[in-house]
Enzyme design. Sequence first.
Site, short mmCIF file in Angstrom:
data_model
loop_
_atom_site.label_atom_id
_atom_site.label_comp_id
_atom_site.label_asym_id
_atom_site.label_seq_id
_atom_site.Cartn_x
_atom_site.Cartn_y
_atom_site.Cartn_z
N ASP A 44 -27.40 5.03 -2.71
CA ASP A 44 -26.69 3.87 -2.15
C ASP A 44 -25.22 4.22 -1.96
OD1 ASP A 44 -25.23 1.24 -2.04
OD2 ASP A 44 -27.26 0.48 -2.17
N GLU A 46 -21.31 3.90 -0.82
CA GLU A 46 -20.27 2.92 -0.51
C GLU A 46 -19.33 3.60 0.49
OE1 GLU A 46 -20.40 -0.19 -1.42
OE2 GLU A 46 -22.16 0.22 -2.65
N ASP A 155 -27.64 3.71 5.01
CA ASP A 155 -27.01 4.81 4.29
C ASP A 155 -27.19 6.16 4.98
OD1 ASP A 155 -26.31 3.58 1.36
OD2 ASP A 155 -28.13 2.68 2.18
N HIS A 212 -22.24 -3.82 -5.25
CA HIS A 212 -21.46 -2.94 -4.39
C HIS A 212 -20.76 -1.81 -5.15
CE1 HIS A 212 -22.38 -5.56 -1.09
NE2 HIS A 212 -21.82 -6.59 -1.69
N ASP A 217 -25.94 -0.26 -7.75
CA ASP A 217 -26.89 -0.64 -6.69
C ASP A 217 -28.11 0.28 -6.69
OD1 ASP A 217 -25.36 -2.76 -5.86
OD2 ASP A 217 -24.53 -1.75 -4.10
#
Length: 241
Positions: A44, A46, A155, A212, A217
Amino acid sequence: MDQQENSKLLEAARCLNAVETICVKKELSKKLTSQPFSYLLVLDFEATCWSKEDDFKAPNEVIECPCVLYHVETNRIVSEFQLYVRPVENPILSEFCMKLTGIRQSQVDGGFPLDVSLMLFKKWLEEMRKRFALSYDIYSSAENKCIFATWSDWDLGVCLKRESQRKRITLPEMFTTWIDVRAIYCSHYLRKPKGLYGALQELGLEFVGREHCGLDDARNTAKLIGAMLADGVLLERTPSF
């Protein structure tokens, strides 16, 4: 023949050892669902972002690269990876981005750019391959086949794909194939949840950690996958696009 007579005959048969009672455990029925992959790399990212009200907009750059190695059969995370990535196109994080992700400017300033970060990530992937005898070739006949799993196609199919193209970074073949957990969730349960948090709630699970935060996550996505497997969901890879 009424129900009472049926019960009497069944009881008589039991006394004569003419009836065999078979107990089917719920756990056993769950295990009968054959999964094509033994391990999942739950990822995941960011990335840099801006609010809708912000006049400045730019392509996303990865700023956190987290991944957990999830073992399907035992329903547990067996290893974790995380590093912060330094953006170079727009090196200063927006206030919105820092508030949303909890990532500080100092953390990305101390990180490596994407190309070096991916080298370190690939080094960890190679260590996991050797440690758990994994096969990243999804078409092989190996027992411990392993594939990426993400909450949506964003992603790997959007964020990393576009950034690597802009920066002329060649990605390994394994980065082009993954399982879209959100798509499978929607297809199986016939409903669209309000994000990962909402999907966990719908299955009676609690989100642990900070939303987040990429690593949190990823951990919670793995937890959701475990619940989906218990419901008999088949984790098939997303068709290439």
